[in-house]
Write a protein that holds these residues in place. Structure first.
Motif, PDB file in Angstrom:
ATOM      1  N   LEU A  85      51.801 -14.885 -38.476  1.00  0.00           N
ATOM      2  CA  LEU A  85      51.323 -13.472 -38.418  1.00  0.00           C
ATOM      3  C   LEU A  85      52.262 -12.696 -38.312  1.00  0.00           C
ATOM      4  N   CYS A  88      53.866 -11.994 -41.791  1.00  0.00           N
ATOM      5  CA  CYS A  88      52.936 -11.040 -42.520  1.00  0.00           C
ATOM      6  C   CYS A  88      53.152  -9.643 -41.993  1.00  0.00           C
ATOM      7  N   THR A  93      51.697  -6.641 -45.203  1.00  0.00           N
ATOM      8  CA  THR A  93      50.721  -7.090 -45.851  1.00  0.00           C
ATOM      9  C   THR A  93      49.218  -7.006 -44.976  1.00  0.00           C
ATOM     10  N   ILE A  95      46.137  -8.880 -43.822  1.00  0.00           N
ATOM     11  CA  ILE A  95      46.030  -9.970 -43.361  1.00  0.00           C
ATOM     12  C   ILE A  95      44.484 -10.538 -43.020  1.00  0.00           C
ATOM     13  N   VAL A 120      47.227 -11.523 -47.653  1.00  0.00           N
ATOM     14  CA  VAL A 120      47.509 -12.767 -47.348  1.00  0.00           C
ATOM     15  C   VAL A 120      46.467 -13.244 -46.162  1.00  0.00           C
ATOM     16  N   ILE A 122      45.195 -16.183 -43.652  1.00  0.00           N
ATOM     17  CA  ILE A 122      45.903 -17.223 -42.671  1.00  0.00           C
ATOM     18  C   ILE A 122      44.522 -17.960 -42.331  1.00  0.00           C
TER      19      ILE A 122
END
Length: 588
Positions: A85, A88, A93, A95, A120, A122
């Protein structure tokens, strides 16, 4: 912009799948990546390993939502999740936290158009640790643990999990239930909820802070994240005795049996710790949940009624006391019954053959297949299912199938015994109420064995997949809308007849008055316009929506919910656009 990239609830966009994909891909390509974003995937591989990062992944949602992520990363420990995290956020970005991707409103997949940063994902699915606490009276779950896996883990301890959803055969994650306010079928437990959690949020200055309200003690000098990563067992000694935070919805049985003018549960409820109904605006790492005793005895009964008033009368009688509630109390309308039969037989047979825990792999393969850049590929699997369905045998016992076709309204009730005579009291309430009805007004069927009971619940759980299969198979559009009506609302909401609705499939978590509408629309109808009309109509009638699937990209979040999300994610880097909020930095 292609209209099929707009927010929608259309199940079957009528043949424009290839056009939708191309437009989404083009929108992503126009977004230039910074040097930090270009090197992010390699940095993530340094954290989680080479095989746990996929670049430039096209993602499609269960029912709606489609987009591209520059990376999908799968952390294997809580420490990795926090480090991912932070990387990113540093790369600027957008997320999206993701679990099993079973959501129905598109809240766990990217949305390319309108966002000023690349996405992105996760994916927390590798974080599957489950640690019972104090002989299983409570349980700590890592974010990727599945609710079906949790049930299996608690069986040796003779404890029951906190939540059972219609999609349990896909093993949706525990954290997603908290994030999206999932309710499920369990009347006496309430919706997924806890104030004891470990989660990350991004501050206004771009820092990632770890919030710990788990109520656990750690050895002197050890942080909670490495402690949990290393922990193999938790006991009562690990619990902070001063912690008074709730690990389930407080006093839900009393709440659900109070037939007042309030709704029992809905996704915009602001109660509790910020992780509850956060919809990806924070990254949930782990949660603590109350567990429940397993019933000593269980009995399923299917009750069919000639009219909805009779079904509602039975509910009022059964829900007369918070001390004696059925475990499950579900409603199916006749059209929904027919839909499950016409579109759900293959799914039910697959669960029977493969087992509840083994279907998620096939489901994920279906989603990946539907994300391929090929025209019409997003409807191909359901077309095949539709044509295969009649070949398979009926899913319910012959007597129940006939009963389902003879009546228009159906109740599925699980009566359970916990040692206080609850089952006999419920049986007496049901029998006495049925005895007062005119002959032929209602008919009940008691399942004779575990096989029949499991078939009844699988039939109920096939609701959402079967409506998509039927809509695709018949070449129609479809809408799925879920909403909660006030607890004292005792009718079926009458929708106007001029909206192009050809078939209305209605089911409900009847005990808490949460309804799921699956609507089959004519092909010439503007589904987006109908969706907006229906939502306004429900709200004018006193309903709240959504009730348990989350806002995702399908529902506009109300102002107080937006303010809460802005507070816990001030830079709008976490799941931007959810609830139809701004997709830009700092909610510009």
């Amino acid at each position: 912009m292609d209209k099929y990239l707009q927010q929608r609830i259309v199940i079957y966009p009528d043949g424009n799948a290839g056009k939708q994909y191309t437009t989404a891909k083009t929108a992503q390509a126009l977004l230039a990546l910074s040097p930090a974003q270009q090197s992010l995937a390699q940095a993530l591989r340094g954290i989680v390993g080479q095989s746990n990062v996929v670049e430039n992944a096209d993602e499609t949602g269960t029912m709606v939502g489609r987009g591209r992520a520059i990376a999908v990363v799968r952390p294997g420990t809580l420490d990795e999740a926090v480090r991912v995290l932070r990387a990113c956020v540093a790369a600027d970005t957008a997320i999206i936290p993701q679990g099993a991707k079973t959501g129905l409103t598109g809240g766990s997949v990217p949305r390319d158009s309108g966002c000023d940063r690349p996405f992105v994902i996760i994916n927390m699915r590798r974080l599957q640790k489950i640690l019972p606490i104090d002989a299983g009276q409570q349980v700590l779950c890592f974010a990727g643990a599945g609710i079906c896996s949790l049930q299996e883990a608690l069986k040796p301890l003779n404890r029951d999990s906190h939540s059972v959803l219609g999609s349990i055969f896909l093993n949706p994650s525990v954290a997603a239930g908290i994030a999206f306010g999932s309710g499920g079928t369990q009347v006496h437990k309430g919706p997924a909820y806890t104030d004891r959690a470990l989660y990350c949020r991004v501050t206004k200055g771009g820092d990632v802070e770890v919030i710990n309200t788990l109520g656990l003690k750690t050895p002197s000098g050890q942080e909670i994240v490495p402690f949990l990563d290393e922990a193999e067992v938790l006991t009562g000694k690990d619990v902070d005795p001063t912690c008074r935070r709730a690990a389930s919805w407080p006093n839900y049985p009393k709440h659900v049996t109070s037939f007042d003018g309030q709704v029992s549960r809905y996704c915009s409820d602001l109660a509790g710790e910020d992780c509850n109904r956060s919809e990806g605006k924070v990254l949930i790492l782990a949660t603590v949940h109350d567990t429940f005793p397993m019933p000593r005895e269980s009995k399923f009964v299917w009750i069919s009624c000639k009219d909805f008033a009779t079904a509602n009368l039975l509910k009022r009688k059964i829900f007369s006391s918070p001390d004696c509630l059925p475990k499950q109390f579900e409603y199916l309308g006749r059209s929904q019954f027919d839909c499950c039969d016409r579109g759900g037989r293959v799914l039910i047979k697959l669960i029977e053959l493969l087992g509840m825990m083994n279907l998620s792999g096939l489901w994920n393969f279906k989603l990946k297949f539907e994300a391929l850049p090929i025209p019409f590929v997003n409807i191909l699997a359901d077309k095949v299912l539709w044509y295969l369905n009649p070949i398979f045998p009926e899913s319910l016992p012959k007597q129940l199938m006939q009963q389902g076709r003879d009546f228009d309204h159906h109740l599925i009730m699980e009566m359970t015994e916990f040692g206080g005579g609850e089952l006999k009291r419920l049986e007496a309430l049901l029998d006495n109420t049925l005895a007062t009805l005119p002959e032929g007004q209602a008919k009940s069927y008691v399942c004779r064995n575990a096989f029949e009971s499991s078939r009844v619940m699988l039939f109920r759980f096939a609701v959402q997949p079967s409506i998509r299969t039927m809509a695709v198979g018949t070449g129609h559009q479809g809408l799925i809308i879920d909403y909660a009506m006030p607890k004292n609302f005792d009718k079926i909401l009458e929708l106007p007849e001029d909206w192009g609705i050809e078939m209305r499939c209605l089911c409900s978590h009847f005990g808490c008055n949460v309804f799921h509408e699956s609507l089959v629309l004519r092909k010439d109808v503007d589904a987006e316009a109908v969706k907006k009309q229906i939502k306004k109509f429900i709200e004018r009638s006193g309903g709240k929506l959504p009730a348990e699937h989350g806002h995702g990209i399908e529902y506009a979040a109300p102002e107080d919910t937006r303010q809460r999300w802005c507070k816990i994610d001030p830079t709008n880097c976490m799941n931007p656009g959810v609830g139809q909020t701004s997709r830009l930095r700092n909610y510009a």
